[in-house]
Design a protein around this motif. Structure first.
Motif, PDB file in Angstrom:
ATOM      1  N   LYS A  18       3.342  -3.742   4.903  1.00 49.28           N
ATOM      2  CA  LYS A  18       1.935  -3.388   4.665  1.00 49.28           C
ATOM      3  C   LYS A  18       1.764  -2.773   3.273  1.00 49.28           C
ATOM      4  CE  LYS A  18       0.357   0.517   6.266  1.00 49.28           C
ATOM      5  NZ  LYS A  18      -0.003   1.624   7.216  1.00 49.28           N
ATOM      6  N   HIS A  19       2.692  -1.871   2.888  1.00 49.74           N
ATOM      7  CA  HIS A  19       2.641  -1.239   1.566  1.00 49.74           C
ATOM      8  C   HIS A  19       2.694  -2.301   0.465  1.00 49.74           C
ATOM      9  CE1 HIS A  19       4.580   2.624   3.415  1.00 49.74           C
ATOM     10  NE2 HIS A  19       3.358   2.404   3.871  1.00 49.74           N
ATOM     11  N   MET A  22      -0.593  -4.257   0.294  1.00 50.34           N
ATOM     12  CA  MET A  22      -1.698  -3.477  -0.297  1.00 50.34           C
ATOM     13  C   MET A  22      -1.553  -3.390  -1.817  1.00 50.34           C
ATOM     14  SD  MET A  22      -2.464  -0.266   2.255  1.00 50.34           S
ATOM     15  CE  MET A  22      -0.888   0.542   1.982  1.00 50.34           C
ATOM     16  N   LEU A  23      -0.315  -3.115  -2.286  1.00 47.48           N
ATOM     17  CA  LEU A  23      -0.097  -2.973  -3.733  1.00 47.48           C
ATOM     18  C   LEU A  23      -0.215  -4.323  -4.442  1.00 47.48           C
ATOM     19  CD1 LEU A  23       2.852  -0.424  -3.553  1.00 47.48           C
ATOM     20  CD2 LEU A  23       0.529   0.033  -4.403  1.00 47.48           C
ATOM     21  N   ARG A  26      -3.820  -5.079  -4.789  1.00 46.95           N
ATOM     22  CA  ARG A  26      -4.458  -4.205  -5.784  1.00 46.95           C
ATOM     23  C   ARG A  26      -4.088  -4.636  -7.196  1.00 46.95           C
ATOM     24  NH1 ARG A  26      -8.619  -2.264  -7.344  1.00 46.95           N
ATOM     25  NH2 ARG A  26      -8.584  -0.333  -8.588  1.00 46.95           N
ATOM     26  N   THR A  88      -6.838   2.708  -5.751  1.00 46.57           N
ATOM     27  CA  THR A  88      -5.390   2.878  -5.811  1.00 46.57           C
ATOM     28  C   THR A  88      -4.964   4.200  -5.177  1.00 46.57           C
ATOM     29  OG1 THR A  88      -5.283   1.536  -7.820  1.00 46.57           O
ATOM     30  CG2 THR A  88      -3.419   2.998  -7.391  1.00 46.57           C
ATOM     31  N   HIS A  90      -6.346   5.679  -2.705  1.00 41.16           N
ATOM     32  CA  HIS A  90      -6.394   5.505  -1.254  1.00 41.16           C
ATOM     33  C   HIS A  90      -5.144   4.784  -0.751  1.00 41.16           C
ATOM     34  CE1 HIS A  90      -7.939   4.942   2.768  1.00 41.16           C
ATOM     35  NE2 HIS A  90      -7.704   3.634   2.654  1.00 41.16           N
ATOM     36  N   ILE A  91      -4.705   3.755  -1.491  1.00 40.24           N
ATOM     37  CA  ILE A  91      -3.489   3.026  -1.103  1.00 40.24           C
ATOM     38  C   ILE A  91      -2.278   3.971  -1.141  1.00 40.24           C
ATOM     39  CG2 ILE A  91      -1.863   1.239  -1.866  1.00 40.24           C
ATOM     40  CD1 ILE A  91      -4.345  -0.332  -2.889  1.00 40.24           C
ATOM     41  N   THR A  94      -2.185   6.328   1.776  1.00 42.49           N
ATOM     42  CA  THR A  94      -1.699   5.642   2.984  1.00 42.49           C
ATOM     43  C   THR A  94      -0.175   5.540   2.961  1.00 42.49           C
ATOM     44  OG1 THR A  94      -3.731   4.340   3.067  1.00 42.49           O
ATOM     45  CG2 THR A  94      -1.840   3.498   4.312  1.00 42.49           C
TER      46      THR A  94
END
Ligand SMILES: [Fe+2]
Length: 113
Positions: A18-19, A22-23, A26, A88, A90-91, A94
């Motif tokens: 998931k990380h 997300m990155l 982004r 960023t 917010h990511i 998380t």
């Protein structure tokens, strides 16, 4: 090992994937791409060096590079916020929340062993 050991590390795997997603997303949003900048492979090196010892793997991976991430992420969150990049930030928030759990799992199973 106990079933809960495997459940914990499958959860970690899901969160690491998931990380990355997300990155990766982004980076594309800001006109960049994964691989544009050099990255180290220390985590993979550590995995290789500890492939024959579970207790060494637990002593190293969640309790060193992942724990180090708990030190480096908060200033990165602040930098993103100061720069007006709330998406960023917010990511990273998380990731920071999930990584605390990864380090806790590492400590738990290291103590168990
Ligand atoms: Fe992690």
């Amino acid at each position: 090992m106990l079933r809960s050991f495997f459940d914990d590390w499958v959860q970690v795997d899901l969160e690491e994937a998931k990380h990355f997603s997300m990155l990766d997303k982004r980076l594309i949003e800001v006109g960049a791409a994964y691989g544009d900048l050099p990255a180290h492979d220390e985590l993979w090196q550590a995995a290789e060096e500890t492939r024959s010892s579970l207790i060494a793997r637990l002593a190293i991976i969640p309790l060193v590079p992942e724990a180090y991430g708990l030190d480096t992420t908060p200033p990165m969150i602040e930098k993103a916020k100061t720069g007006g990049d709330d998406a960023t930030a917010h990511i990273l928030e998380t990731i920071y929340r999930d990584e605390k759990r990864h380090v806790a799992f590492g400590a738990k199973w290291f103590r168990f062993l």
